[in-house]
Motif scaffolding. Structure first.
Motif, PDB file in Angstrom:
ATOM      1  N   TYR A   6       0.844  -1.194   0.000  1.00 37.77           N
ATOM      2  CA  TYR A   6       0.000   0.000   0.000  1.00 37.77           C
ATOM      3  C   TYR A   6       0.883   1.249   0.000  1.00 37.77           C
ATOM      4  O   TYR A   6       2.069   1.184   0.368  1.00 37.77           O
ATOM      5  N   PRO A   7       0.329   2.408  -0.369  1.00 38.85           N
ATOM      6  CA  PRO A   7       1.089   3.662  -0.250  1.00 38.85           C
ATOM      7  C   PRO A   7       1.437   3.935   1.222  1.00 38.85           C
ATOM      8  O   PRO A   7       0.770   3.439   2.136  1.00 38.85           O
ATOM      9  N   THR A   8       2.483   4.730   1.433  1.00 37.25           N
ATOM     10  CA  THR A   8       2.791   5.180   2.784  1.00 37.25           C
ATOM     11  C   THR A   8       1.759   6.232   3.200  1.00 37.25           C
ATOM     12  O   THR A   8       1.040   6.793   2.355  1.00 37.25           O
ATOM     13  N   ALA A   9       1.694   6.506   4.494  1.00 33.64           N
ATOM     14  CA  ALA A   9       0.731   7.489   5.007  1.00 33.64           C
ATOM     15  C   ALA A   9       0.934   8.848   4.348  1.00 33.64           C
ATOM     16  O   ALA A   9      -0.036   9.564   4.043  1.00 33.64           O
ATOM     17  N   LYS A  10       2.195   9.231   4.098  1.00 39.31           N
ATOM     18  CA  LYS A  10       2.479  10.520   3.461  1.00 39.31           C
ATOM     19  C   LYS A  10       1.860  10.584   2.069  1.00 39.31           C
ATOM     20  O   LYS A  10       1.217  11.579   1.704  1.00 39.31           O
ATOM     21  N   ASN A  11       2.002   9.514   1.303  1.00 41.56           N
ATOM     22  CA  ASN A  11       1.425   9.512  -0.040  1.00 41.56           C
ATOM     23  C   ASN A  11      -0.088   9.394  -0.008  1.00 41.56           C
ATOM     24  O   ASN A  11      -0.779   9.908  -0.905  1.00 41.56           O
ATOM     25  N   ILE A  12      -0.625   8.727   0.996  1.00 42.17           N
ATOM     26  CA  ILE A  12      -2.083   8.647   1.119  1.00 42.17           C
ATOM     27  C   ILE A  12      -2.677  10.026   1.393  1.00 42.17           C
ATOM     28  O   ILE A  12      -3.725  10.397   0.842  1.00 42.17           O
ATOM     29  N   ARG A  13      -1.995  10.817   2.192  1.00 45.68           N
ATOM     30  CA  ARG A  13      -2.465  12.190   2.437  1.00 45.68           C
ATOM     31  C   ARG A  13      -2.434  13.006   1.146  1.00 45.68           C
ATOM     32  O   ARG A  13      -3.335  13.811   0.877  1.00 45.68           O
ATOM     33  N   ARG A  14      -1.437  12.799   0.320  1.00 44.59           N
ATOM     34  CA  ARG A  14      -1.377  13.489  -0.973  1.00 44.59           C
ATOM     35  C   ARG A  14      -2.503  13.022  -1.890  1.00 44.59           C
ATOM     36  O   ARG A  14      -3.097  13.818  -2.625  1.00 44.59           O
ATOM     37  N   ILE A  15      -2.807  11.722  -1.841  1.00 39.88           N
ATOM     38  CA  ILE A  15      -3.908  11.183  -2.642  1.00 39.88           C
ATOM     39  C   ILE A  15      -5.228  11.832  -2.238  1.00 39.88           C
ATOM     40  O   ILE A  15      -6.030  12.234  -3.091  1.00 39.88           O
ATOM     41  N   HIS A  16      -5.469  11.973  -0.925  1.00 37.47           N
ATOM     42  CA  HIS A  16      -6.696  12.616  -0.448  1.00 37.47           C
ATOM     43  C   HIS A  16      -6.792  14.054  -0.968  1.00 37.47           C
ATOM     44  O   HIS A  16      -7.845  14.503  -1.426  1.00 37.47           O
ATOM     45  N   LYS A  17      -5.672  14.769  -0.879  1.00 40.98           N
ATOM     46  CA  LYS A  17      -5.648  16.167  -1.310  1.00 40.98           C
ATOM     47  C   LYS A  17      -5.917  16.279  -2.815  1.00 40.98           C
ATOM     48  O   LYS A  17      -6.681  17.142  -3.264  1.00 40.98           O
ATOM     49  N   LEU A  18      -5.298  15.398  -3.581  1.00 39.98           N
ATOM     50  CA  LEU A  18      -5.481  15.398  -5.032  1.00 39.98           C
ATOM     51  C   LEU A  18      -6.926  15.061  -5.400  1.00 39.98           C
ATOM     52  O   LEU A  18      -7.540  15.741  -6.229  1.00 39.98           O
ATOM     53  N   SER A  19      -7.472  14.030  -4.776  1.00 37.34           N
ATOM     54  CA  SER A  19      -8.833  13.607  -5.068  1.00 37.34           C
ATOM     55  C   SER A  19      -9.836  14.728  -4.782  1.00 37.34           C
ATOM     56  O   SER A  19     -10.743  14.992  -5.572  1.00 37.34           O
ATOM     57  N   GLU A  20      -9.639  15.384  -3.654  1.00 43.37           N
ATOM     58  CA  GLU A  20     -10.532  16.490  -3.290  1.00 43.37           C
ATOM     59  C   GLU A  20     -10.427  17.634  -4.292  1.00 43.37           C
ATOM     60  O   GLU A  20     -11.439  18.216  -4.709  1.00 43.37           O
ATOM     61  N   LEU A  21      -9.204  17.963  -4.709  1.00 45.92           N
ATOM     62  CA  LEU A  21      -8.990  19.041  -5.670  1.00 45.92           C
ATOM     63  C   LEU A  21      -9.684  18.736  -6.999  1.00 45.92           C
ATOM     64  O   LEU A  21     -10.373  19.599  -7.572  1.00 45.92           O
ATOM     65  N   VAL A  22      -9.531  17.510  -7.494  1.00 45.15           N
ATOM     66  CA  VAL A  22     -10.106  17.133  -8.789  1.00 45.15           C
ATOM     67  C   VAL A  22     -11.636  17.132  -8.717  1.00 45.15           C
ATOM     68  O   VAL A  22     -12.316  17.641  -9.619  1.00 45.15           O
ATOM     69  N   ARG A  23     -12.197  16.590  -7.652  1.00 45.40           N
ATOM     70  CA  ARG A  23     -13.652  16.556  -7.509  1.00 45.40           C
ATOM     71  C   ARG A  23     -14.241  17.967  -7.431  1.00 45.40           C
ATOM     72  O   ARG A  23     -15.309  18.247  -7.981  1.00 45.40           O
ATOM     73  N   ARG A  24     -13.516  18.845  -6.764  1.00 47.43           N
ATOM     74  CA  ARG A  24     -14.042  20.198  -6.517  1.00 47.43           C
ATOM     75  C   ARG A  24     -13.850  21.131  -7.706  1.00 47.43           C
ATOM     76  O   ARG A  24     -14.750  21.903  -8.064  1.00 47.43           O
ATOM     77  N   ASP A  25     -12.677  21.053  -8.346  1.00 53.12           N
ATOM     78  CA  ASP A  25     -12.309  22.109  -9.291  1.00 53.12           C
ATOM     79  C   ASP A  25     -12.128  21.668 -10.741  1.00 53.12           C
ATOM     80  O   ASP A  25     -12.094  22.526 -11.637  1.00 53.12           O
ATOM     81  N   ALA A  26     -11.954  20.359 -11.001  1.00 51.67           N
ATOM     82  CA  ALA A  26     -11.671  19.938 -12.376  1.00 51.67           C
ATOM     83  C   ALA A  26     -12.897  20.149 -13.268  1.00 51.67           C
ATOM     84  O   ALA A  26     -14.014  19.802 -12.899  1.00 51.67           O
ATOM     85  N   SER A  27     -12.681  20.726 -14.435  1.00 54.74           N
ATOM     86  CA  SER A  27     -13.783  20.961 -15.381  1.00 54.74           C
ATOM     87  C   SER A  27     -13.686  20.055 -16.598  1.00 54.74           C
ATOM     88  O   SER A  27     -14.589  20.028 -17.426  1.00 54.74           O
ATOM     89  N   ARG A  28     -12.566  19.328 -16.725  1.00 56.85           N
ATOM     90  CA  ARG A  28     -12.382  18.393 -17.840  1.00 56.85           C
ATOM     91  C   ARG A  28     -11.757  17.114 -17.311  1.00 56.85           C
ATOM     92  O   ARG A  28     -11.538  16.961 -16.126  1.00 56.85           O
ATOM     93  N   GLY A  29     -11.455  16.200 -18.232  1.00 54.95           N
ATOM     94  CA  GLY A  29     -10.814  14.948 -17.854  1.00 54.95           C
ATOM     95  C   GLY A  29     -11.821  13.830 -17.685  1.00 54.95           C
ATOM     96  O   GLY A  29     -13.036  14.024 -17.785  1.00 54.95           O
ATOM     97  N   PRO A  30     -11.323  12.608 -17.418  1.00 55.56           N
ATOM     98  CA  PRO A  30     -12.214  11.442 -17.294  1.00 55.56           C
ATOM     99  C   PRO A  30     -13.289  11.662 -16.223  1.00 55.56           C
ATOM    100  O   PRO A  30     -12.990  12.094 -15.110  1.00 55.56           O
ATOM    101  N   GLU A  31     -14.532  11.354 -16.575  1.00 53.86           N
ATOM    102  CA  GLU A  31     -15.633  11.495 -15.625  1.00 53.86           C
ATOM    103  C   GLU A  31     -15.423  10.615 -14.403  1.00 53.86           C
ATOM    104  O   GLU A  31     -15.838  10.956 -13.292  1.00 53.86           O
TER     105      GLU A  31
END
Length: 461
Positions: free
Chosen positions: A88-113
């Protein structure tokens, strides 16, 4: 040292598991594999290095064993230094994954649905680098392949009579990996699963005990200057802009760390769940090569040839390997105790890379830097090929008519010793002569300036 026994019906379940794994993995279509799968650095699946395993996880090529045919050789000892399996990812990378996922869900206007609305962020911090089921399979399958390759060394009798030694790092993913390797041996010989291994961090985690390394590299902000320069350089900046464009995100909201998190998400989804993740479609092959190079710069300057102390920190493991080989190759009377047929040691990418560096392997004439990316496409130092999950360094000692010979294999493929490139399996005395300066020197306490002065940050691979 500790030993664990499993109930007899555990053998049947484990054997069925291995059979299903073989069928499952063999049926995986090549077209289902992301086009960037070979560029994930230390997060690369072992199958990308050994593609025949995609068709058959127990595929073995006996032609890799190459002692001189005329010298009447037979293998008498195997020392294997192995990296843990997929995790599994380390805790540090999991925190980055959470941040990235939140950013994409909130602000992305294009890309894979799938990314913007349907992708589930299922990673939790308590996973923190633990071995996954695929990681156990990595080590089980490796054990079976090595049993087929070395039937006299990893034999049923040697397994039953505990003539094979097992050593592990204290980290959970390594302990789980060494147990899985033993499961593979026992499944192969239809034995009741039983675990017996020694935890030895002085051998497998030498890097955290070497003060010269911890202070000179791990905690030295200038030691990884090339990595930092490249991270904010033009090649990485171009990847960041392209990814922001594909997602319709503000360019400045997507940091280099978040770009890397998306890249590694593609790798995690492949190695953990065997799926072609929608995150993979954010990158083309040129992007992947840039991100791989960034990873290689880190490995080179932190754990390999970039700083001499990185290799020297592995002196304890180096000496242990050669002491073991010395004992196995020593002439003995018929009444003497037979030598240990195999030594299986499980650690980290940071265990393997310094040792490979000390042996003089994968050293390019021109070091990789932040400014020479375009001239480094043919480099030998590619962590994706050298230390994927379940990477292995095999020392095979042969008893031959002219004397003992030693062959080196990396990830089950032959590699020649530097300075002895004319033979795949040179005489052991010639190998010792080539490394005489290290065998007579390479004193850990002298090189590391006494006892280690504390631990560096937790950045294990």
């Amino acid at each position: 040292m500790f030993s664990v026994s499993l109930p007899a019906n555990g053998l049947l379940l484990a054997a069925v598991s291995l059979l299903l794994t073989r069928r499952c993995c063999s049926s995986l279509s090549v077209r289902d594999i992301p086009h960037i799968a070979a560029y994930f650095g230390t997060k690369t699946r072992y199958e990308e290095v050994k593609p025949l395993l995609l068709r058959d996880v127990l595929s073995v090529d006996r032609s890799v064993l190459r002692p001189p045919p005329a010298d009447s050789c037979s293998p008498v000892h195997l020392t294997a230094v192995i990296r843990h399996g997929s995790r599994y990812p380390t805790a540090k990378n999991i925190r980055r994954i959470h941040k990235l996922s939140e950013l994409v869900r909130r602000d992305a206007s294009r890309g894979p649905e799938e990314l913007r609305s349907r992708w589930e962020d299922w990673y939790t911090e308590d996973m923190d680098g633990q071995l996954v089921m695929k990681g156990r399979e990595d080590l089980r399958q490796l054990a079976v392949r090595l049993s087929i390759l070395f039937p006299s060394l990893l034999s049923e009798a040697n397994v039953m009579k505990r003539r094979i030694s097992f050593v592990s790092s204290s980290k959970h993913r390594c302990v789980s990996s060494v147990e899985a390797f033993q499961e593979g041996l026992q499944q192969h010989h239809e034995l009741v699963p039983e675990y017996s291994h020694v935890v030895d961090d002085e051998l497998m985690r030498f890097f955290e005990r070497c003060r010269g390394y911890v202070e000179g590299v791990e905690n030295n902000r200038t030691a990884l200057l090339e990595v930092e320069k490249f991270k904010h350089g033009e090649e990485m900046e171009a990847v960041r802009r392209r990814m922001a464009e594909r997602l319709g995100l503000p360019h400045l909201s997507l940091t280099p760390d978040l770009v890397e998190a998306a890249f590694f998400l593609c790798s995690y989804e492949l190695s953990i769940r065997a799926i072609h993740s929608p995150w993979c479609f954010l990158f083309n092959e040129d992007d992947a090569k840039v991100l791989e190079y960034k990873s290689d710069l880190k490995q080179y300057w932190k754990h390999s040839h970039g700083h001499v102390i990185s290799g020297l920190s592995s002196c304890p493991l180096f000496h242990h390997v050669f002491r073991t080989l010395d004992k196995a190759g020593r002439p003995r009377r018929s009444t003497d105790t037979p030598p240990e047929p195999a030594s299986i040691m499980v650690g980290h990418a940071e265990t393997l890379l310094p040792l490979l560096s000390l042996l003089g392997l994968y050293k390019d004439q021109t070091p990789p830097t932040a400014s020479n990316y375009h001239s480094q496409h043919g480099r030998r130092f590619r962590s994706s090929l050298i230390v994927p999950y379940a990477a292995n360094l095999l020392f095979v000692l042969y008893d031959c008519r002219r004397g003992p010979r030693l062959q080196l294999l990396v990830n089950e493929s032959p590699v020649r010793f530097p300075g002895l490139e004319t033979e795949d399996a040179p005489l052991y005395r010639d190998v010792r002569a080539a490394y005489r300066h290290l065998l007579d020197g390479c004193d850990f306490h002298r090189e590391c300036e006494g006892r280690g002065g504390g631990r560096g940050p937790n950045t294990e691979l």
